[in-house]
Scaffold this motif. Structure first.
Motif, mmCIF file in Angstrom:
data_model
loop_
_atom_site.group_PDB
_atom_site.id
_atom_site.type_symbol
_atom_site.label_atom_id
_atom_site.label_comp_id
_atom_site.label_asym_id
_atom_site.label_seq_id
_atom_site.Cartn_x
_atom_site.Cartn_y
_atom_site.Cartn_z
ATOM 1 N N ALA A 200 0.821 -1.209 0.000
ATOM 2 C CA ALA A 200 0.000 0.000 0.000
ATOM 3 C C ALA A 200 0.852 1.255 0.000
ATOM 4 N N SER A 201 0.259 2.326 -0.491
ATOM 5 C CA SER A 201 0.872 3.648 -0.471
ATOM 6 C C SER A 201 0.199 4.491 0.604
ATOM 7 N N TYR A 202 1.023 5.215 1.354
ATOM 8 C CA TYR A 202 0.521 6.097 2.404
ATOM 9 C C TYR A 202 0.974 7.528 2.084
ATOM 10 N N GLU A 203 0.493 8.057 0.959
ATOM 11 C CA GLU A 203 0.951 9.347 0.450
ATOM 12 C C GLU A 203 0.601 10.499 1.373
ATOM 13 N N ARG A 204 -0.541 10.433 2.011
ATOM 14 C CA ARG A 204 -0.984 11.552 2.843
ATOM 15 C C ARG A 204 -0.913 11.246 4.325
ATOM 16 N N THR A 205 -0.321 10.139 4.680
ATOM 17 C CA THR A 205 -0.106 9.776 6.082
ATOM 18 C C THR A 205 1.346 9.350 6.232
ATOM 19 N N ASP A 206 1.776 9.069 7.456
ATOM 20 C CA ASP A 206 3.172 8.708 7.695
ATOM 21 C C ASP A 206 3.254 7.303 8.273
ATOM 22 N N PRO A 207 3.604 6.293 7.467
ATOM 23 C CA PRO A 207 3.687 4.933 8.002
ATOM 24 C C PRO A 207 4.738 4.793 9.087
ATOM 25 N N GLN A 208 5.741 5.712 9.123
ATOM 26 C CA GLN A 208 6.777 5.615 10.152
ATOM 27 C C GLN A 208 6.198 5.807 11.547
ATOM 28 N N GLU A 209 5.167 6.635 11.677
ATOM 29 C CA GLU A 209 4.534 6.821 12.985
ATOM 30 C C GLU A 209 3.956 5.508 13.495
ATOM 31 N N SER A 210 3.342 4.745 12.615
ATOM 32 C CA SER A 210 2.782 3.453 13.020
ATOM 33 C C SER A 210 3.881 2.455 13.343
ATOM 34 N N LEU A 211 4.991 2.498 12.582
ATOM 35 C CA LEU A 211 6.120 1.617 12.889
ATOM 36 C C LEU A 211 6.712 1.961 14.245
ATOM 37 N N ASP A 212 6.825 3.251 14.553
ATOM 38 C CA ASP A 212 7.332 3.668 15.861
ATOM 39 C C ASP A 212 6.411 3.181 16.975
ATOM 40 N N TRP A 213 5.115 3.238 16.722
ATOM 41 C CA TRP A 213 4.142 2.735 17.707
ATOM 42 C C TRP A 213 4.293 1.226 17.888
ATOM 43 N N MET A 214 4.431 0.496 16.804
ATOM 44 C CA MET A 214 4.615 -0.949 16.906
ATOM 45 C C MET A 214 5.838 -1.303 17.740
ATOM 46 N N ALA A 215 6.906 -0.507 17.624
ATOM 47 C CA ALA A 215 8.154 -0.785 18.345
ATOM 48 C C ALA A 215 7.985 -0.706 19.852
ATOM 49 N N THR A 216 6.969 0.001 20.329
ATOM 50 C CA THR A 216 6.756 0.140 21.782
ATOM 51 C C THR A 216 5.939 -1.008 22.369
ATOM 52 N N LEU A 217 5.273 -1.777 21.537
ATOM 53 C CA LEU A 217 4.303 -2.749 22.035
ATOM 54 C C LEU A 217 4.890 -3.941 22.794
ATOM 55 N N PRO A 218 6.047 -4.488 22.408
ATOM 56 C CA PRO A 218 6.581 -5.603 23.195
ATOM 57 C C PRO A 218 6.831 -5.245 24.660
ATOM 58 N N GLU A 219 7.079 -3.964 24.929
ATOM 59 C CA GLU A 219 7.264 -3.539 26.318
ATOM 60 C C GLU A 219 5.930 -3.154 26.950
#
Length: 274
Positions: free
Chosen positions: A150-169
């Motif tokens: 998918a393309s996220y032209e008007r959103t920032d997929p990095q924000e969701s990746l950063d959020w995912m990185a916090t979940l194991p803790e």
């Protein structure tokens, strides 16, 4: 593993800047190819290592379809299913309300864990695509694999990746309740191939009951960003560990997406070579 019907080209360096620097070095070298004589101006090591730039491509609907993997890319005995079937996959073990009492003083963490469960149910960990998108589903026994581009032209997929990185803790272990039934959820971070511009992975295990019998749902999830595009892979089921298939999908799928964005034809898969 589900998806409702509504449901990564690297950021390239500036060829102009690199080219201007290399030209300055060449002109000041008195013909010496390494630019070490004359005025002494040379390109920095970082500049020399920069890749050749090309225009940032926009992912089209046809490009998204071309970037999808095939069953041959993930080996084993995966069988591709109809897109309409994959779009409507739902797993009831993911439904439930997170028990806030598990988090004591960190109440905000409970909201993140609820978002995780809801996003797994909806297959939209990176949010809804704002541009072109395509999906493909595969099945092997009681396990399923959903692959999305998918393309996220008007959103920032990095924000969701950063959020995912916090979940194991934040969500290492918690409880969800649905119709009086409690399920235990555990979240860990598995290793992923070093591909794309950024990547995150999760393994989510849900232990509870289905049909009056004890059951354990294991899902491996991976997301890889390539510029403002991304691939997302969700695989698993009651049969357990599908991490190897997720790794293969991530490794080959990222390359396919990068090829498409670069205007190239993706390399032939094993099934296409035979």
């Amino acid at each position: 593993m589900t998806r409702r019907p509504t449901r990564l080209v690297r950021v390239l360096s500036s060829a102009l800047a690199a080219g201007a620097l290399a030209t300055t070095a060449a002109c000041s070298s008195d013909g010496d190819s390494d630019g070490s004589r004359g005025s002494g101006v040379t390109a920095s090591p970082a500049a020399r290592k920069q890749p050749t730039a090309s225009p940032t491509a926009t992912l089209t609907e046809s490009g998204a379809q071309t970037a999808l993997i095939t069953a041959a890319d993930i080996e084993d005995d995966w069988t591709q299913v109809r897109d309409t079937e994959a779009e409507n996959w739902r797993d009831s073990l993911l439904i439930g309300t997170v028990d806030v009492s598990d988090f004591l003083s960190a109440k905000a963490d409970a909201a993140d864990c609820q978002r995780l469960m809801d996003s797994l149910f909806d297959d939209d960990l990176l949010g809804r695509p704002s541009g072109a998108s395509a999906l493909r589903g595969f099945q092997e026994g009681d396990s399923r694999l959903l692959y999305q581009v998918a393309s996220y032209e008007r959103t920032d997929p990095q924000e969701s990746l950063d959020w995912m990185a916090t979940l194991p803790e934040k969500c290492d272990e918690f409880t969800v309740t649905d119709d009086g039934e409690q399920r235990t959820v555990q979240v860990i971070e598995p290793a992923l191939p070093d591909v794309g511009d950024a990547r995150e992975g999760l393994r989510v295990t849900v232990k509870g009951e289905t049909g009056g019998e004890d059951a354990t749902l294991t899902l491996d999830v991976a997301a890889v960003r390539v510029g403002n595009n991304a691939i997302t892979v969700t695989a698993g089921g009651l049969d357990g560990d599908e991490h190897d298939s997720v790794e293969q999908a991530v490794q080959l799928g990222t390359q396919r997406l990068e090829d498409v964005l670069a205007g190239k034809s993706p390399a032939a898969t094993p099934s296409e070579i035979e």
